[in-house]
Design a protein around this motif. Structure first.
Motif, mmCIF file in Angstrom:
data_model
loop_
_atom_site.group_PDB
_atom_site.id
_atom_site.type_symbol
_atom_site.label_atom_id
_atom_site.label_comp_id
_atom_site.label_asym_id
_atom_site.label_seq_id
_atom_site.Cartn_x
_atom_site.Cartn_y
_atom_site.Cartn_z
ATOM 1 N N ARG A 170 0.856 -1.195 0.000
ATOM 2 C CA ARG A 170 0.000 0.000 0.000
ATOM 3 C C ARG A 170 0.887 1.239 0.000
ATOM 4 N N LYS A 171 0.734 2.080 -1.002
ATOM 5 C CA LYS A 171 1.571 3.280 -1.086
ATOM 6 C C LYS A 171 1.290 4.251 0.060
ATOM 7 N N ALA A 172 0.144 4.110 0.699
ATOM 8 C CA ALA A 172 -0.205 5.006 1.804
ATOM 9 C C ALA A 172 0.504 4.620 3.107
ATOM 10 N N ALA A 173 1.072 3.415 3.160
ATOM 11 C CA ALA A 173 1.752 2.978 4.395
ATOM 12 C C ALA A 173 2.882 3.946 4.712
ATOM 13 N N ARG A 174 2.962 4.352 5.981
ATOM 14 C CA ARG A 174 3.995 5.326 6.377
ATOM 15 C C ARG A 174 4.333 5.144 7.841
ATOM 16 N N GLY A 175 5.450 5.744 8.234
ATOM 17 C CA GLY A 175 5.805 5.761 9.647
ATOM 18 C C GLY A 175 7.054 4.968 9.983
#
Length: 196
Positions: free
Chosen positions: A58-63
């Motif tokens: 998922r390109k939205a994964a962050r952190g």
């Protein structure tokens, strides 16, 4: 997968904190997972910190998430460890019995540092999130091969996601790298205060 390249800015942060850093490499070259821990053992390092960039479908994964060596509890922890450990295919194409025995012995030795590694992970995670203002994905545990052979408190830091366009841009920024370095240094300092 990629690792953060050390910048001169980050090196300065550690020098000011009185932290001597030994890099496993100073340019973009492959160093085997086992050799990274062997370098730390050979120089008698007090701590082993493996710094990486994460990747997700998922390109939205962050952190940011920080790991210590222990059995994975969740599917995500297992997936991240499997991706990191994939480099073993290039290092050990044919598993030998002595390699398995060495792995088990190293794991037993590492268990001695389990509590300290878990605490170091918490301090570093807190420091990076505070300084770099990253999303806090928490402290996790998994069977990262790179941590197995380190005979000292050891953690693996996933600073951010290179699969997320915004974070990928941040990860290239020297200013962001400096903040991450400051966060790691603060975590080390807090850990040192507790154990000295």
């Amino acid at each position: 997968r990629s690792t953060l390249s050390p910048s001169s800015a980050a090196s300065d942060v550690y020098k000011r904190q009185g932290i001597k850093v030994i890099l496993t490499r100073e340019r973009d070259e492959f160093v085997s997972l086992g050799d990274r821990a062997r370098i730390a053992n050979r120089v008698g390092a007090d701590l082993f910190i493996s710094i990486h960039c994460n990747w997700g479908k998922r390109k939205a994964a962050r952190g940011t998430e920080t790991y210590f060596l222990s059995e994975a509890r969740t599917e995500w922890e297992r997936a991240v460890a499997a991706l990191e450990n994939k480099a073993l295919e290039y290092e050990m194409p044919e598993a030998k019995a002595k390699d398995v025995v060495s792995y088990i012995i190293a794991d037993m030795i590492q268990t001695e540092y389990l509590k300290e590694s878990q605490e170091l992970a918490h301090y570093i995670q807190r420091g990076i999130v505070k300084r770099a203002k990253t999303k806090d994905r928490g402290v996790k545990q998994a069977g990262f091969y790179v941590l197995v052979g380190a005979y000292m408190p050891a953690v693996l830091v996933e600073v951010g996601f290179i699969s997320n366009p915004q974070e990928a841009k941040l990860l290239k920024s020297e200013a962001f790298q400096r903040k991450v370095a400051q966060g790691i240094a603060e975590g080390i300092r807090a850990f040192k205060v507790k154990y000295e």
